[in-house]
Design an enzyme around this catalytic site. Structure first.
Site, short mmCIF file in Angstrom:
data_model
loop_
_atom_site.label_atom_id
_atom_site.label_comp_id
_atom_site.label_asym_id
_atom_site.label_seq_id
_atom_site.Cartn_x
_atom_site.Cartn_y
_atom_site.Cartn_z
CG ASP A 116 22.94 -1.66 18.06
OD1 ASP A 116 22.81 -0.61 17.42
OD2 ASP A 116 21.97 -2.29 18.53
CB ILE A 161 22.49 4.54 8.51
CG1 ILE A 161 21.35 5.46 8.05
CG2 ILE A 161 23.78 4.92 7.78
CD1 ILE A 161 20.97 5.31 6.58
CB SER A 163 25.38 8.35 9.53
OG SER A 163 24.62 8.17 10.72
CB CYS A 223 19.61 10.67 2.43
SG CYS A 223 18.07 11.02 3.31
CB THR A 224 17.55 15.65 1.86
OG1 THR A 224 16.52 14.75 2.26
CG2 THR A 224 16.93 16.77 1.02
NE ARG A 227 10.75 13.04 6.87
CZ ARG A 227 11.94 12.52 7.18
NH1 ARG A 227 12.07 11.22 7.30
NH2 ARG A 227 12.98 13.31 7.33
#
Length: 323
Positions: free
Chosen positions: A37, A13, A121, A153-154, A223
């Protein structure tokens, strides 16, 4: 110059957010100032080079700084968010994309480090100031909100369909099934991976963005052995009599007006790959609409589970600084 954001976590993401920013030419409204990161600077620089290739974006490096389109992007590799240089970098919104700090209290560490706000996120807990699906309830944002969830996202796909259909004909109760990409690019796709039914909190989280729908929709996720693009199937009982034509027309109108950009509409006989790198959170598939006895309705939406969601992260981050 626009809002100043930092990306914490440069995985699927985080990388998609950066690419989406430049692909949509929004770098005047939203400036990426920093990336944090655990990977080495050279690895992250290589990722950025690969992700931005083809976009005609000038890229170079100088020590621990990326120069993207002539602007400095500070890089750090710090596991503890409290120690991040958000105050000195004057960060407006941290996009929390690690998957490690999805709850409100851990995410608040970015505030302690000097960021003004944080956008997670993922679905979070009930301590976040708000869960926002941009295009559906961004008007709920308040100036005092500091830690916000972008949902999943769903949920983004589901909320866009349900908000339109509930306003048009009323949604009493519903069940959803998400056929979701495997979501792990590091796993070998050579060997066959079975379909895996999993629990998902996204359908029964609809009340976070549409409070009157709380407890009315549930579902499961399966999935699949694909790395991107998912399909959401929703079956619901309508309060009012309706038809296939009405359902499709309501969705078409919303996609071309109030939800343009966040909601798409398709009348093509499509497959999942047709929706790869589509910026909408949901592309309604009018070819799959079914209505039985006037009130039992089945609808289908497609979504690129990385690209659409990343575009909404940018939308929501911007709204957080303007509402």
């Amino acid at each position: 110059m626009g809002i100043r954001i930092a990306i914490n976590g440069f995985g699927r993401i985080g990388r998609s957010v950066l690419k989406a920013l430049y692909a949509s030419n929004r770098q005047e409204q939203i400036q990426v100032v920093a990336i944090n990161d655990i990977e080495s600077f050279s690895t992250v620089a290589e990722h950025v080079k690969n992700d931005l290739s083809g976009l005609n974006i000038e890229l170079s490096t100088d020590k621990n700084t990326l120069l993207i389109a002539g602007r400095d992007v500070h890089y750090s590799s710090q596991a503890n968010p409290v120690k991040l240089p958000w105050k000195s970098l004057n960060i407006d919104v941290v996009l929390e994309c690690t998957g490690q700090f999805t709850q409100a209290e851990p995410a608040h560490m970015h505030i302690l480090a000097g960021a003004k706000k944080v956008l997670i996120s993922a679905l979070s807990d009930d301590k976040v100031d708000a869960t926002i699906v941009y295009g559906v309830n961004q008007a709920d944002l308040k100036a005092e909100h500091k830690v916000v969830s972008n949902g999943s996202c769903t949920l983004n796909c589901l909320a866009h369909m349900v908000s339109v259909l509930d306003a048009a004909m009323g949604v009493e109760y519903g069940l959803s099934t998400t056929l979701h990409a495997y979501d792990d690019r590091h796993e070998s796709m050579v060997e066959q991976i079975p379909m895996i039914p999993t629990k998902t909190n996204s359908p029964n989280s609809i009340g976070l963005v549409l409070p009157h729908m709380k407890g009315k929709i549930d579902g499961l996720s399966i999935r699949l052995s694909t790395i991107n693009v998912a399909m959401l199937d929703v079956t619901f009982s309508s309060k009012n009599q309706t038809t296939v034509a009405e359902v499709n027309e309501r969705m078409r109108q919303a996609a071309s007006a109030s939800l343009q950009g966040a909601l798409g509409y398709s009348e093509e006989n499509a497959v999942s790959t047709d929706f790869s790198v589509h910026p909408a959170s949901c592309v309604f598939d009018a070819t799959q609409t079914k209505v039985t006895a006037g009130r039992l309705v089945k609808v289908v939406g497609w979504f690129d589970n990385e690209w659409g969601f990343s575009n909404r992260m940018l939308d929501t981050a911007q709204a957080m600084m303007t509402n």
